[in-house]
Enzyme design. Sequence first.
Site, mmCIF file in Angstrom:
data_model
loop_
_atom_site.group_PDB
_atom_site.id
_atom_site.type_symbol
_atom_site.label_atom_id
_atom_site.label_comp_id
_atom_site.label_asym_id
_atom_site.label_seq_id
_atom_site.Cartn_x
_atom_site.Cartn_y
_atom_site.Cartn_z
ATOM 1 N N ARG A 61 0.807 -1.220 0.000
ATOM 2 C CA ARG A 61 0.000 0.000 0.000
ATOM 3 C C ARG A 61 0.845 1.278 0.000
ATOM 4 O O ARG A 61 0.575 2.206 -0.754
ATOM 5 C CB ARG A 61 -0.934 0.027 1.220
ATOM 6 C CG ARG A 61 -2.195 -0.774 1.030
ATOM 7 C CD ARG A 61 -2.630 -1.376 2.332
ATOM 8 N NE ARG A 61 -1.663 -2.400 2.706
ATOM 9 C CZ ARG A 61 -1.727 -3.669 2.328
ATOM 10 N NH1 ARG A 61 -2.734 -4.070 1.599
ATOM 11 N NH2 ARG A 61 -0.812 -4.556 2.656
ATOM 12 N N THR A 62 1.850 1.329 0.861
ATOM 13 C CA THR A 62 2.575 2.598 0.979
ATOM 14 C C THR A 62 3.358 2.879 -0.294
ATOM 15 O O THR A 62 3.266 3.977 -0.873
ATOM 16 C CB THR A 62 3.507 2.569 2.203
ATOM 17 O OG1 THR A 62 2.752 2.138 3.332
ATOM 18 C CG2 THR A 62 4.089 3.944 2.482
ATOM 19 N N LYS A 92 26.339 -4.426 -0.498
ATOM 20 C CA LYS A 92 27.813 -4.401 -0.418
ATOM 21 C C LYS A 92 28.283 -3.707 0.856
ATOM 22 O O LYS A 92 29.461 -3.423 1.016
ATOM 23 C CB LYS A 92 28.389 -3.642 -1.619
ATOM 24 C CG LYS A 92 28.014 -4.243 -2.953
ATOM 25 C CD LYS A 92 28.543 -3.355 -4.075
ATOM 26 C CE LYS A 92 27.982 -3.762 -5.416
ATOM 27 N NZ LYS A 92 28.155 -2.705 -6.417
ATOM 28 N N ARG A 114 11.532 3.641 3.075
ATOM 29 C CA ARG A 114 11.119 2.695 4.131
ATOM 30 C C ARG A 114 12.362 1.949 4.582
ATOM 31 O O ARG A 114 13.098 1.398 3.762
ATOM 32 C CB ARG A 114 10.077 1.708 3.632
ATOM 33 C CG ARG A 114 9.844 0.609 4.660
ATOM 34 C CD ARG A 114 8.619 -0.208 4.414
ATOM 35 N NE ARG A 114 7.414 0.552 4.678
ATOM 36 C CZ ARG A 114 6.204 0.007 4.750
ATOM 37 N NH1 ARG A 114 6.052 -1.288 4.580
ATOM 38 N NH2 ARG A 114 5.147 0.757 4.995
ATOM 39 N N HIS A 153 5.292 5.983 11.111
ATOM 40 C CA HIS A 153 4.772 5.834 9.752
ATOM 41 C C HIS A 153 3.813 7.012 9.534
ATOM 42 O O HIS A 153 2.594 6.842 9.517
ATOM 43 C CB HIS A 153 4.043 4.494 9.664
ATOM 44 C CG HIS A 153 3.772 4.003 8.286
ATOM 45 N ND1 HIS A 153 3.863 4.812 7.163
ATOM 46 C CD2 HIS A 153 3.401 2.782 7.834
ATOM 47 C CE1 HIS A 153 3.556 4.093 6.098
ATOM 48 N NE2 HIS A 153 3.272 2.859 6.478
HETATM 49 C C1 NCD Z 1 1.935 -1.218 7.923
HETATM 50 C C2 NCD Z 1 3.434 -1.076 7.947
HETATM 51 O O1 NCD Z 1 4.115 -1.495 7.041
HETATM 52 O O2 NCD Z 1 3.864 -0.507 8.920
HETATM 53 N N1 NCD Z 1 1.331 -1.321 6.694
HETATM 54 C C3 NCD Z 1 1.206 -0.236 5.913
HETATM 55 O O3 NCD Z 1 2.132 0.496 5.666
HETATM 56 N N2 NCD Z 1 -0.010 0.025 5.425
HETATM 57 C C4 NCD Z 1 1.445 -2.208 8.873
HETATM 58 C C5 NCD Z 1 2.143 -3.526 8.990
HETATM 59 O O4 NCD Z 1 3.067 -3.855 8.293
HETATM 60 O O5 NCD Z 1 1.678 -4.266 9.841
#
Ligand code: NCD
Length: 332
Positions: A61-62, A92, A114, A153
């Site tokens: 999703r993100t 590396k 991320r 997040h």
């Molecule tokens: C979450 C995440 O990755 O932190 N999902 C998301 O980004 N929608 C929740 C999760 O991984 O449990």
Amino acid sequence: METQFEWPHVICCQQEKFSRQWLEEELFPEARLMRDVHARGGSNILQGKRAVSLFYQQSTRTAGSLALAMDFLGGRVAFATENAREFSSAAKGESLEDAIRVWNRYRPDVIFLRYDHEIGAELAAKVSIVPIINAGDRHPEEGEPMSDFSGQHPTQAFLDLFTIQERRGRIDGLKIAMVGDLKNGRTVRSLCYLLGKFDNIKIYFVAPECAQMKCDVRSYLSRHNVQFGESYDLRDVAPVVDVVYQTRTQKECNSHFRRSRSGIGEFFLVDGTVTSKMRKDAIIMHPFPREDEISREVDSDPRAFYLTQQIDNGLYTRMALLKMMLAPQGKL
Ligand code: NCD
């Protein structure tokens, strides 16, 4: 404690920029506009803008909604890796800071990051002139360098709060059950930081002892006059809450507790028993992905938004954020 990260970096929800006023008067109205822009097929407001998308940990999703948000506004994701740990020089031994310094030289307009090790987004923001969007990072374990700003997040919290606002019509005065792996879940941590900007909020942390919300978030909530308490059975709090916010067990953080009806987890499941106790106007949310912590029978409940508007709002709020960052004066 104020952070040192300045907009247009989006690192954590305590940033001064993300005040209640900004949320209510800027982000939410912009997200509503984006709902219309999306319905008419998009806009070119970000034409010529380039994003780099660095994911060191999986995402559907993100990563997907950030990429589509760029696309619907006429911008581009010029480079994307969904497994930067394996398919970048990280394999590396390159440090995150070095990687970010290099990406800065190529002059993208924004970096989506991320990171599942250390205090990723914070480290990146310290060396980056290009705005960083924290697309999820990890809170340090005991013994690692600590930070008040990690394990967050923020864009997920924006979309979650927007969903609550749109469905319930307000945020002040709401009672919210946060359920599941609260210790390791970054979405609930960030949502707590945003809720702390509103009035008369009551949060129920519904989790087994081993997965309860950490002290840093609790002390922030106390400082911001948010009432909170612990519960060990969702069925007890289901009748009183406006929002049930379920989360999965973060196995990648070595978190394991069973959720099946036969194990300890029966206290933390969202199923027909729980929904039958919930108020008619309450809503059920989940950042997803889910495993078995919301049973499939709940999906058709009109109060369940985790597969519908919560997902849509992820796109609209990220479109709004990107427009505000990259083309603040632009006319849609
Ligand atoms: C979450 C995440 O990755 O932190 N999902 C998301 O980004 N929608 C929740 C999760 O991984 O449990």
